[in-house]
Design an enzyme around this catalytic site. Sequence first.
Site, short mmCIF file in Angstrom:
data_model
loop_
_atom_site.label_atom_id
_atom_site.label_comp_id
_atom_site.label_asym_id
_atom_site.label_seq_id
_atom_site.Cartn_x
_atom_site.Cartn_y
_atom_site.Cartn_z
N CYS A 131 -12.09 5.90 -11.39
CA CYS A 131 -12.22 4.60 -12.05
C CYS A 131 -13.59 4.00 -11.79
O CYS A 131 -13.86 3.51 -10.68
CB CYS A 131 -11.11 3.66 -11.54
SG CYS A 131 -11.21 2.01 -12.23
N CYS A 134 -13.60 0.26 -11.16
CA CYS A 134 -13.14 -0.12 -9.83
C CYS A 134 -14.21 0.17 -8.77
O CYS A 134 -14.43 -0.62 -7.87
CB CYS A 134 -11.90 0.68 -9.44
SG CYS A 134 -10.64 0.74 -10.72
N ASP A 135 -14.85 1.32 -8.84
CA ASP A 135 -15.65 1.81 -7.73
C ASP A 135 -17.15 1.91 -8.00
O ASP A 135 -17.93 2.09 -7.07
CB ASP A 135 -15.16 3.21 -7.32
CG ASP A 135 -13.73 3.18 -6.83
OD1 ASP A 135 -13.31 2.13 -6.33
OD2 ASP A 135 -13.03 4.19 -6.95
C1 LIG Z 1 -8.61 5.12 -6.44
C2 LIG Z 1 -8.29 3.91 -7.29
C3 LIG Z 1 -8.99 2.75 -7.08
C4 LIG Z 1 -8.73 1.63 -7.85
N1 LIG Z 1 -9.44 0.51 -7.60
C5 LIG Z 1 -9.20 -0.59 -8.33
C6 LIG Z 1 -9.94 -1.78 -8.10
O1 LIG Z 1 -10.83 -1.82 -7.22
N2 LIG Z 1 -9.66 -2.85 -8.87
C7 LIG Z 1 -8.72 -2.83 -9.86
O2 LIG Z 1 -8.50 -3.85 -10.51
N3 LIG Z 1 -8.02 -1.73 -10.12
C8 LIG Z 1 -8.23 -0.60 -9.39
N4 LIG Z 1 -7.53 0.54 -9.65
C9 LIG Z 1 -6.54 0.52 -10.74
C10 LIG Z 1 -5.23 -0.13 -10.25
O3 LIG Z 1 -4.82 0.55 -9.08
C11 LIG Z 1 -4.17 -0.06 -11.32
O4 LIG Z 1 -4.63 -0.64 -12.52
C12 LIG Z 1 -2.90 -0.79 -10.86
O5 LIG Z 1 -2.44 -0.22 -9.66
C13 LIG Z 1 -1.82 -0.71 -11.92
O6 LIG Z 1 -0.68 -1.31 -11.41
P1 LIG Z 1 0.75 -0.93 -11.96
O7 LIG Z 1 1.69 -1.83 -11.23
O8 LIG Z 1 0.78 -0.95 -13.43
O9 LIG Z 1 1.01 0.60 -11.56
P2 LIG Z 1 0.87 1.41 -10.21
O10 LIG Z 1 0.03 0.75 -9.21
O11 LIG Z 1 0.52 2.79 -10.65
O12 LIG Z 1 2.36 1.43 -9.63
C14 LIG Z 1 3.38 2.17 -10.23
C15 LIG Z 1 4.64 2.04 -9.38
O13 LIG Z 1 5.73 2.62 -10.09
C16 LIG Z 1 6.48 3.41 -9.19
N5 LIG Z 1 7.26 4.37 -9.95
C17 LIG Z 1 6.85 5.30 -10.85
N6 LIG Z 1 7.89 6.00 -11.34
C18 LIG Z 1 9.00 5.48 -10.75
C19 LIG Z 1 10.41 5.77 -10.83
N7 LIG Z 1 10.89 6.74 -11.63
N8 LIG Z 1 11.26 5.04 -10.07
C20 LIG Z 1 10.81 4.05 -9.27
N9 LIG Z 1 9.49 3.71 -9.17
C21 LIG Z 1 8.62 4.44 -9.88
C22 LIG Z 1 5.43 4.01 -8.26
O14 LIG Z 1 6.00 4.53 -7.07
C23 LIG Z 1 4.55 2.78 -8.03
O15 LIG Z 1 5.12 1.98 -7.02
C24 LIG Z 1 -7.75 1.68 -8.88
C25 LIG Z 1 -7.04 2.85 -9.10
C26 LIG Z 1 -7.30 3.95 -8.30
C27 LIG Z 1 -6.52 5.22 -8.52
#
Ligand SMILES: Cc1cc2nc3c(=O)[nH]c(=O)nc-3n(C[C@H](O)[C@H](O)[C@H](O)COP(=O)(O)OP(=O)(O)OC[C@H]3O[C@@H](n4cnc5c(N)ncnc54)[C@H](O)[C@@H]3O)c2cc1C
Length: 309
Positions: A131, A134-135
Amino acid sequence: MEKVVIVGTGCAGLTAALYTARANLRPLVLTGKQPGGLLTTTSVVENYPGFPEGIDGYELMVRMQKQAERFGARVQFGTLEAVDLSRQPFSLTVDGERVEAETLLIATGASHRHLGLESEEKLENKGVTYCATCDGALPRFRNQPLVVVGGGDSACEEATYLTRFGSAIYLVHRRDKLRASKIMAERTLAHDKIKPVWDSAVTEVLGINQQKVTGVRLKNLKTGAESTLDAAGVFVAIGHIPNTQLFKGMLDMDEHGYIIPKQGTATNVPGVFVAGDCADRVYRQAVTAAGMGCAAAIDAERFLAARNE
Ligand SMILES: Cc1cc2nc3c(=O)[nH]c(=O)nc-3n(C[C@H](O)[C@H](O)[C@H](O)COP(=O)(O)OP(=O)(O)OC[C@H]3O[C@@H](n4cnc5c(N)ncnc54)[C@H](O)[C@@H]3O)c2cc1C
């Protein structure tokens, strides 16, 4: 019978948990296999509002969970394995157990496609990232040569964004032209900092001994010739896989598997709402996922209130 089941504990799921908990709905929140979601895999988050010095990704997610629990959210370590959305209440299978729910809030996120290299895994967060938004601004990447892997719109966006920080951006692509839209491809290739490396694949990320990325080993897929390229960062931009396979055939999705929200965060099934990266192929940020989690919680709350009127 649960009033609200939230699937996922990333920024979207935990924000939805906070809002539904504060509305006295006592949500059941399933962690899945990655409690805290994707942000727990990063060290410093510098663009989440309210933390001028930045905050450790894991710590931010622990705080979000505590905040939701303070108001009565029940976070359970468990994975949703199967779901029947054809009738109300919805029937869910969570680690083999049946759970019934009046509303379901899906916040399962999207996984990044990886190159599949051992060295990539070992150097993740040590210069390998998925990303640029992000980084890209981190000090280790400033005024350094950087590699972006991919050839689609995302790779072009990442490469263009990184021109603000890197000294040169090598765009490594398996083919001899970009898959991105014409306008995006032209704009990318016209940038004097972006240097395409055609017909090539990264076969190794270098720097394991130094514990930080120092370059990549490349293979020309047409000639088989190997070469190396110095770089301080490798940005892998070969796509995402939304974690939505469980809902295929039940919920409307686009051709990539992202759930399509309607009228806010509703889906084609009344009582099912969606938030975060599993429904957002454009922004994919912590703060946008949290914002959508808030919206989905309010939508679910209003749905329940209207039904009980
Ligand atoms: C290395 C890295 C660095 C990042 N840095 C930044 C940053 O600095 N700033 C920023 O704004 N964004 C950053 N991001 C992006 C950010 O992490 C995501 O946009 C954000 O986490 C999305 O949130 P979400 O809740 O949609 O999904 P996610 O964080 O992906 O969470 C998904 C959740 O769903 C759960 N899940 C999936 N399938 C199931 C199932 N069948 N049953 C139960 N639970 C399930 C998982 O276990 C998890 O808890 C970064 C991403 C990465 C990979």
